[in-house]
Design a protein around this motif. Structure first.
Motif, PDB file in Angstrom:
ATOM      1  N   GLY A  72      22.082 -13.419  20.753  1.00 36.43           N
ATOM      2  CA  GLY A  72      23.218 -12.502  20.673  1.00 36.43           C
ATOM      3  C   GLY A  72      23.285 -11.794  19.334  1.00 36.43           C
ATOM      4  N   MET A  73      22.980 -12.509  18.262  1.00 39.44           N
ATOM      5  CA  MET A  73      22.938 -11.885  16.931  1.00 39.44           C
ATOM      6  C   MET A  73      21.870 -10.798  16.875  1.00 39.44           C
ATOM      7  N   ILE A  75      20.506  -9.030  19.381  1.00 40.31           N
ATOM      8  CA  ILE A  75      20.881  -7.872  20.197  1.00 40.31           C
ATOM      9  C   ILE A  75      22.040  -7.117  19.556  1.00 40.31           C
ATOM     10  N   GLY A  76      23.028  -7.836  19.055  1.00 43.68           N
ATOM     11  CA  GLY A  76      24.182  -7.191  18.422  1.00 43.68           C
ATOM     12  C   GLY A  76      23.816  -6.418  17.168  1.00 43.68           C
ATOM     13  N   LEU A  79      22.003  -3.263  18.313  1.00 46.10           N
ATOM     14  CA  LEU A  79      22.918  -2.346  18.980  1.00 46.10           C
ATOM     15  C   LEU A  79      23.865  -1.679  17.988  1.00 46.10           C
ATOM     16  N   TRP A  80      24.534  -2.456  17.158  1.00 43.79           N
ATOM     17  CA  TRP A  80      25.494  -1.886  16.216  1.00 43.79           C
ATOM     18  C   TRP A  80      24.810  -1.103  15.109  1.00 43.79           C
TER      19      TRP A  80
END
Length: 116
Positions: A72-73, A75-76, A79-80
């Motif tokens: 999740g880190m 991908i986040g 993305l951000w």
């Protein structure tokens, strides 16, 4: 400063730059970020076994649950980072500034690899 080429050595650049309030603030904020990352790792090491026993998970499932946090880190961050590039910092920068920042970042990355 080297008179022939007009460049600084690392030591000369640090002496010329000095150490003031800005550097203190950067160290404080970077330290807080580092501490929060360390706390997250510590939290995962305590929460993992507790969740494993409460939910009746196998060791493999508990490891997968911990790994999902890091996925999740990843991908986040991607993305951000892309969103901030499109809507934020690059919107108002000239192409020259972006290339200069990239070059400077590359130099810091290489310097970081040297100290590993």
């Amino acid at each position: 400063m080297n008179d022939e080429s007009g460049t600084y050595t690392v030591d000369e650049a640090l002496v010329a730059l000095g150490f003031g309030n800005f550097q203190v603030l950067v160290l404080i904020y970077a330290g807080m970020g580092w501490i929060s990352e360390a706390m997250e790792m510590m939290l995962l090491s305590f929460v993992g076994p507790a969740v494993q026993s409460a939910w009746g998970l196998s060791t493999r499932e508990e490891s997968l649950l911990t790994s999902v946090v890091f996925a999740g880190m990843l991908i986040g961050a991607y993305l951000w980072g892309s969103i901030s590039d499109k809507c934020g910092r690059r919107k108002h920068m000239s192409e020259k500034e972006v290339k200069g920042a990239k070059t400077q970042t590359d130099h810091f990355a290489v310097a970081g690899l040297i100290f590993l």
